[in-house]
Design a protein around this motif. Structure first.
Motif, PDB file in Angstrom:
ATOM      1  N   UNK A   4      45.217 -25.349  43.670  1.00  0.00           N
ATOM      2  CA  UNK A   4      44.050 -25.939  43.008  1.00  0.00           C
ATOM      3  C   UNK A   4      44.071 -27.455  43.139  1.00  0.00           C
ATOM      4  N   UNK A   5      45.234 -28.055  42.861  1.00  0.00           N
ATOM      5  CA  UNK A   5      45.293 -29.526  42.922  1.00  0.00           C
ATOM      6  C   UNK A   5      46.600 -29.981  43.544  1.00  0.00           C
ATOM      7  N   UNK A   6      46.468 -30.890  44.528  1.00  0.00           N
ATOM      8  CA  UNK A   6      47.646 -31.537  45.114  1.00  0.00           C
ATOM      9  C   UNK A   6      47.694 -32.949  44.535  1.00  0.00           C
ATOM     10  N   UNK A   7      48.838 -33.309  43.947  1.00  0.00           N
ATOM     11  CA  UNK A   7      48.970 -34.645  43.366  1.00  0.00           C
ATOM     12  C   UNK A   7      49.919 -35.457  44.241  1.00  0.00           C
ATOM     13  N   UNK A   8      49.427 -36.585  44.745  1.00  0.00           N
ATOM     14  CA  UNK A   8      50.255 -37.449  45.595  1.00  0.00           C
ATOM     15  C   UNK A   8      50.974 -38.433  44.690  1.00  0.00           C
ATOM     16  N   UNK A   9      52.271 -38.242  44.472  1.00  0.00           N
ATOM     17  CA  UNK A   9      53.055 -39.178  43.666  1.00  0.00           C
ATOM     18  C   UNK A   9      53.369 -38.639  42.284  1.00  0.00           C
ATOM     19  N   UNK A  10      54.610 -38.863  41.854  1.00  0.00           N
ATOM     20  CA  UNK A  10      55.040 -38.366  40.543  1.00  0.00           C
ATOM     21  C   UNK A  10      55.351 -39.511  39.598  1.00  0.00           C
ATOM     22  N   UNK A  11      54.508 -40.578  39.609  1.00  0.00           N
ATOM     23  CA  UNK A  11      54.562 -41.568  38.525  1.00  0.00           C
ATOM     24  C   UNK A  11      54.084 -40.859  37.264  1.00  0.00           C
ATOM     25  N   UNK A  12      54.117 -41.566  36.139  1.00  0.00           N
ATOM     26  CA  UNK A  12      53.702 -40.915  34.893  1.00  0.00           C
ATOM     27  C   UNK A  12      52.231 -40.494  34.983  1.00  0.00           C
ATOM     28  N   UNK A  13      51.398 -41.293  35.668  1.00  0.00           N
ATOM     29  CA  UNK A  13      49.992 -40.908  35.845  1.00  0.00           C
ATOM     30  C   UNK A  13      49.871 -39.568  36.563  1.00  0.00           C
ATOM     31  N   UNK A  14      50.588 -39.430  37.673  1.00  0.00           N
ATOM     32  CA  UNK A  14      50.535 -38.196  38.468  1.00  0.00           C
ATOM     33  C   UNK A  14      51.098 -37.014  37.703  1.00  0.00           C
ATOM     34  N   UNK A  15      52.212 -37.245  37.010  1.00  0.00           N
ATOM     35  CA  UNK A  15      52.857 -36.120  36.301  1.00  0.00           C
ATOM     36  C   UNK A  15      52.030 -35.644  35.111  1.00  0.00           C
ATOM     37  N   UNK A  16      51.362 -36.571  34.418  1.00  0.00           N
ATOM     38  CA  UNK A  16      50.536 -36.122  33.287  1.00  0.00           C
ATOM     39  C   UNK A  16      49.353 -35.309  33.832  1.00  0.00           C
ATOM     40  N   UNK A  17      48.754 -35.752  34.924  1.00  0.00           N
ATOM     41  CA  UNK A  17      47.667 -34.964  35.522  1.00  0.00           C
ATOM     42  C   UNK A  17      48.179 -33.566  35.872  1.00  0.00           C
ATOM     43  N   UNK A  18      49.337 -33.535  36.536  1.00  0.00           N
ATOM     44  CA  UNK A  18      49.867 -32.248  37.023  1.00  0.00           C
ATOM     45  C   UNK A  18      50.207 -31.318  35.865  1.00  0.00           C
ATOM     46  N   UNK A  19      50.880 -31.853  34.826  1.00  0.00           N
ATOM     47  CA  UNK A  19      51.282 -30.970  33.721  1.00  0.00           C
ATOM     48  C   UNK A  19      50.069 -30.496  32.932  1.00  0.00           C
ATOM     49  N   UNK A  20      49.088 -31.380  32.742  1.00  0.00           N
ATOM     50  CA  UNK A  20      47.881 -30.967  32.016  1.00  0.00           C
ATOM     51  C   UNK A  20      47.169 -29.848  32.762  1.00  0.00           C
ATOM     52  N   UNK A  21      47.100 -29.968  34.084  1.00  0.00           N
ATOM     53  CA  UNK A  21      46.431 -28.924  34.864  1.00  0.00           C
ATOM     54  C   UNK A  21      47.248 -27.633  34.859  1.00  0.00           C
ATOM     55  N   UNK A  22      48.563 -27.764  34.998  1.00  0.00           N
ATOM     56  CA  UNK A  22      49.417 -26.570  35.000  1.00  0.00           C
ATOM     57  C   UNK A  22      49.305 -25.845  33.657  1.00  0.00           C
ATOM     58  N   UNK A  23      49.211 -26.648  32.569  1.00  0.00           N
ATOM     59  CA  UNK A  23      49.081 -26.027  31.247  1.00  0.00           C
ATOM     60  C   UNK A  23      47.781 -25.245  31.139  1.00  0.00           C
ATOM     61  N   UNK A  24      46.792 -25.624  31.977  1.00  0.00           N
ATOM     62  CA  UNK A  24      45.514 -24.889  31.973  1.00  0.00           C
ATOM     63  C   UNK A  24      45.527 -23.791  33.027  1.00  0.00           C
ATOM     64  N   UNK A  25      46.709 -23.468  33.541  1.00  0.00           N
ATOM     65  CA  UNK A  25      46.909 -22.366  34.498  1.00  0.00           C
ATOM     66  C   UNK A  25      46.434 -22.681  35.924  1.00  0.00           C
ATOM     67  N   UNK A  26      46.223 -23.960  36.209  1.00  0.00           N
ATOM     68  CA  UNK A  26      45.873 -24.306  37.596  1.00  0.00           C
ATOM     69  C   UNK A  26      47.145 -24.241  38.443  1.00  0.00           C
TER      70      UNK A  26
END
Ligand SMILES: NC(=O)c1ccc[n+]([C@@H]2O[C@H](COP(=O)([O-])OP(=O)(O)OC[C@H]3O[C@@H](n4cnc5c(N)ncnc54)[C@H](O)[C@@H]3O)[C@@H](O)[C@H]2O)c1
Ligand SMILES: CC(C)=CCC/C(C)=C/C=C/C(C)=C/C=C/C(C)=C/C=C/C=C(C)/C=C/C=C(C)/C=C/C=C(\C)CCC=C(C)C
Length: 496
Positions: A4-26
């Motif tokens: 569903x989503x590819x996040x380029x970079x695991x700064x805090x901005x990238x990780x919050x996006x990724x975890x929020x989406x994963x929590x929504x089952x993306x």
């Protein structure tokens, strides 16, 4: 399986996006060029010391309200992080004997400041109280994407006064409000420093919303240090991401965002590997995203405009020191700012920032020793085109000039030094993948508050940006907001 989503970079901005989406089952994939997550909020270990690479004064780890976005991001994926309360945000050592501490207790801070400016007692209170008003508006509402009309409508109906308050402050800067209440030129310089030390611009150019956050949250949720070092925040987010079914790959440097029929559809790594996803999120800076990962000829018009309004802030010269305990006088605070001449506040090697995290978490250094991280603004230009020997000699010279100045607050520093590692703008560029090693975007000229700062969507369908070159700018709690907003917008776009 489709990502569903590819996040380029695991700064805090990238990780919050990724975890929020994963929590929504993306289905989420994070691609990080380095060996560990965190970016500017990462760490490195040497001879028994665990050093923070950049971020060291952490907002957003509080327990109350809605603005504790790091705490909220962690708990959304069922992880948590112990936080150690810092009793003083900053101990300022400023020109003309202006020596004062920003106490966690608001009234105590006001007293400390008023003791230096008795004649401005009323103005001081009115300025900082107005900052609290901004904070109270924010700290009442759910903080999500301002690009989502249904959310805006909902918060407006739930909290009309808070929203109108925010609309009023969005185009304002802190300096204009300070000058409304305060006349003393030295006090106004102090307010400039209060802003400069996190926004890298004086009060006149610092958005009031951000000043409201920083000057109030330090007395509300407070500045809190993560037990185990700043790197723990990213490590915990990754743990939560994986628990929620997301994935992260390290040493996965994205070199290209793939565009088909005008739409972002995937990414290509340095090793040639290609990943396709429904949505692409870049946590790299806007300069890196639109000038390195996409063809420069195709740079969208609004990005060119953004570059006319914002420029890269300088990077830093960083000294990571291990020192004997005896170097720190009894009662030393964790964070210090040192400046000897007001004229040099914004100059290279003008202001020195100091963080001593082992005063809060002694386990980060061998017993009997402390970590001192000292940093000062530096531009990359001075560090280019040098031979290896010239580069090393320049580092050595610059580092000792800083150590000499720090002797004023830490007498015996030179003699008590056990370990020294020096980072330059080149180091920041190399390890953080940030163009010119920049700390982030700053306005080129006075702008109207946050009005010109872009949200997460870009002119390229399917491509989003997150992190400090999006609204509301620099700061871990600020990029965490950007992550919440980005994930919210993507979730709506994907119909999750
Ligand atoms: N509080 C403090 O004391 C302090 C000090 C320094 C920095 N900071 C803050 O840290 C924040 C930075 O957060 P952020 O999330 O915007 O960004 P970031 O720079 O921390 O993270 C970006 C990540 O993306 C990775 N990356 C970049 N290009 C890549 C590519 N092409 N392929 C794969 N990975 C790539 C980097 O390695 C990094 O891990 C800033 O807001 C800054 O203000 C705070
Ligand atoms: C509906 C209607 C009508 C309307 C609407 C409106 C609204 C809702 C609006 C909203 C808005 C919002 C949400 C906003 C938000 C914001 C935010 C979140 C912000 C945040 C911020 C933060 C910050 C800025 C932070 C920062 C920090 C920092 C940067 C820090 C840093 C530090 C440093 C560098 C240094 C240190 C020092 C020493 C060491 C000494």
């Amino acid at each position: 399986m489709t990502i569903d989503a590819i996040v380029i970079g695991s700064g805090i901005g990238g990780l919050v996006t990724a975890t929020q989406l994963a929590a929504k089952k993306a289905k989420v994939l994070v691609l990080e060029r380095y060996l560990i997550p965190g970016g500017s909020a990462g760490y490195f270990e040497r001879q028994g010391y665990r050093f923070d690479v950049g971020a060291s004064m952490i907002f957003g780890l509080g327990q109350r309200g809605t603005t504790n976005l790091l705490t909220r991001a962690l708990s959304a994926v069922n992880v948590s992080q112990e936080a150690i309360a810092d009793p003083v945000q900053i101990h300022y050592h400023l020109p003309q004997g202006l020596d004062l501490k920003v106490d966690r207790v608001y009234e105590k801070f006001l007293q400390n400041l008023t003791a230096h400016f008795r004649h401005e007692e009323r103005g001081i209170r009115r300025f900082y109280d107005e900052c609290q008003k901004v904070f109270n508006c924010l700290n009442n509402i759910d903080l999500l994407s301002l690009e989502e009309p249904r959310y805006l409508l909902r918060v407006f109906f739930q909290h009309p006064l808070a929203c109108l308050g925010l609309v009023k402050y969005l185009p304002q800067n802190a300096g204009d409000i300070a000058r409304r209440y305060i006349k003393d030129p030295q006090l106004l310089k102090f307010i400039d420093m209060e802003c400069y030390c996190w926004s890298v611009v004086p009060a006149d150019m610092t958005p009031m919303i951000n000043a409201g956050m920083v000057f109030s949250d330090r007395h509300y949720g407070g500045v809190n240090y993560p037990k185990g070092g700043v790197g723990q925040i990213a490590q915990k987010l990754v743990e939560g991401l994986e628990k929620a079914g997301g994935e992260i790959h390290y040493q996965a440097r994205v070199t290209k965002i793939l565009i088909e029929q005008g739409r972002a559809v995937g990414v290509q790594l340095a090793n040639g590997k290609v990943y396709r996803g429904k949505r692409i999120v870049s946590n790299a800076t806007r300069w890196d995203t639109f000038q390195q990962l996409l063809p420069v000829e195709g740079i969208p018009h609004n990005e060119k405009k953004w570059q006319q309004n914002y420029q890269k802030s300088p990077s830093f010269l960083s000294l990571h020191m291990g020192v004997k305990q005896s170097v720190l006088p009894e009662g030393t605070e964790c964070h210090h700012i040192l400046l000897e001449d007001w004229e040099k506040m914004m100059a290279e090697e003008g202001t020195i920032f100091v963080s001593i995290p082992t005063l809060l978490d002694p386990d980060l250094a061998p017993s009997g020793y402390h970590i001192i991280h000292a940093f000062t603004p530096h531009w990359i230009n001075d560090w280019q085109g040098l031979s290896q020997d010239e580069y090393e000699a320049k580092k050595e010279k610059a580092a000792w000039a800083i150590i000499d100045r720090l002797e004023k607050i830490f007498p015996g520093l030179d003699a008590g030094l056990d370990y020294l590692e020096v980072g330059t703008p080149r180091t920041h560029r190399r390890f953080l993948g940030r163009e010119d090693g920049t700390y982030g975007p700053i306005p080129r000229h006075k702008l109207r508050g946050l009005l010109k700062m872009p949200f997460n969507r870009t002119a390229i369908p399917g491509l989003y940006c997150v992190g400090d070159s999006t609204f509301p700018g620099q700061g871990l709690n600020a990029v965490a907001f950007s992550g919440f907003a980005c994930a919210h917008r993507i979730a709506v776009d994907l119909g999750l």
